[in-house]
Design a protein around this motif. Sequence first.
Motif: not given
Lengths: 391, 285
Positions: B149-154
């Motif tokens: 899971i990676k942040a789409r926008h920090r």
Amino acid sequence: MLTQFFFRLRDGGLKPSITELLTLLDVMKSGIADNSVDNFYYLARATLVKDETQFDLFDRIFAAHFRGIDDALNDLATDVPEEWLRRQAELMLSAEERAQIEAMGGFDKLMEALRERLEEQDERHEGGNKWIGTAGTSPFGAYGYNPEGVRIGQQGSRHRRATKVWDRREYRNLDSSVELGTRNIKIALRQLRKFAREGAADLLDLDDTIDKTARNAGFLDIRMVPERHNAIKVLLCLDVGGSMDDHVRICEELFSAASSEFKHLEYYYFHNFVYESLWKDNSRRHNERISTTDLTHKYGADYKLIFVGDATMSPYEIVYPGGSVEHWNEEAGAVWIQRMLNTYPKSIWLNPEPESRWDYTPSIKMTRELMGDRMYPLTVSGLAAGIKKLH
Amino acid sequence: MSAQKFTGTSSYIVTDDLMMAVNAAVTLQRPILIKGEPGTGKTQLAIEVARSLDRPLHEWHIKSTTKAQQGLYEYDAVARLRDSQLGDPRVHDIANYIIRGNVWDAFDCDVPTVLLIDEIDKADIEFPNDLLRELDRMEFFVYETKQLIKARHRPIIIITSNNEKELPDAFLRRCFFHYIKFPDKKTMQKIVDVHFPGLKKALLKESLEAFYKVRDVPGLKKKPSTSELLDWIKLLLAEDIPPEALRENASGKALPPLYGALLKNEQDVHLFEKLIFLDRRSRSQ
């Protein structure tokens, strides 16, 4: 320029890391500082210092390093508003005076001089008596220069602009090396809580799980219990009378505020040194005493023993039978403290006297030796160090 | 990104240093740690930042039993076990038993968000250490489904602490830090102004005077803070107490009216009464 500043901070006792320096450079590159020294100061503080007890130290190093640089920065601005020019004039003035201050030497003196300079500035810029009436007496008299903290530049926005933020040293109260008082009692309390509390973890309650699963017709029913709360017991022995009263009051407040965190917290009082008996109620100290032997039998070895006292007295009061100032003691105080220490292996002595003076008072030296060097100053950091020893 | 700047809102006053710290965190997309006395608006800050930058806010309130993993996701093994015993078909897909946490929600949002991690010091001492990678790289791995899971926008991460536990260095190095100090009179005036715009000058002046006098009383267990002052003024307005009444009290003749909003500790009230009594006696002599 910043590398030098960085190493200066490290030399000064702060521990910023390279990543933090790079972050700061990153922020500066993004341009949100807007070429203002004040903003740079805020950003540097937010990036490099992560503990409000070190803000004061940071302020001092910052002031020492950047003295005069802001004048140069102001020169760079092409479109100089009139107000800025005036401000610069103030700064030029202060630079001269600062040189004098340096010649005077000593930080307290510097603060004193700074205060005087501020008073002067008020006169110069506000003209009439409007400011002198109030600024001359009330702000400086009431809370200008006292242990509660230096609050220079409290009144009026122009004042605020003239003095640099980091010179106001507003975080002095939070410095962890100062003596324990009502101001920093909260931080000290946290130290105590840390001592009393351990992480709350969930445990599987195996018996209850088996029981409930059986009742549930074989369907698994998992039961958890919170980990048992810490059971620290503290025996506090406080020196009362004379110069100690203020410190004792703070200590009592401190420990009673944290008392809910301990399983047991017992107070006893003594005067100057422990002998064959102690008392619980200071107003009835001559009637209701508990003998020290009873005390060591009543409270088991799992108690942590904390003495609070200045240990400042005549050495006779420690080593000679009959040395006590209040009564005839058959056995010397040193014997009695040794008995208590034998019962309670975990023990410390908190001393409100400044650590620097310990070596000059023979009785402190002796007490410290009796305590096996476990004497700590009554400051937040001293308390932290002492508590570590109690674990 | 840098076009967005936080300058306070119509109901929240920020000092210059706080503004710089928040803007640094917004610009560099790094977490910011906020400390300060209780009642100085640490939690409120996150709400106001979200409002002024028009971003959704995800709140994660930490308790002493909270685990770092709960913010990311939880694998409800017990439910799966039960389902398997009951023969539920859902049991074959493990993803059915992965429960998303607040951090996941914040990472997975289509628009940039604000994530509040409230009172991080309440948690176990290892808690901040367990979140290092998540805060730094803004990503985490779900082992059960082998999913990254990676942040789409920090998100802007705002962390508050009451300083009950010390936080580990490695964690601190990844954050900006700000300590909200107690506002001075001028700032306090501004704060009261935005909350009670129509407040009479006289009442404001007198109430602030009385408030700082109470705060200056030595030995109080819990000094009244900003939020208590605001409550108190609200009560004063509701009861329609004239400013003159406050002045009389501020000069040390009695407890301020409705003092219950300011002093919340019985011992403090006693102490205050005692001081007033002593003061009166010394005056009459």
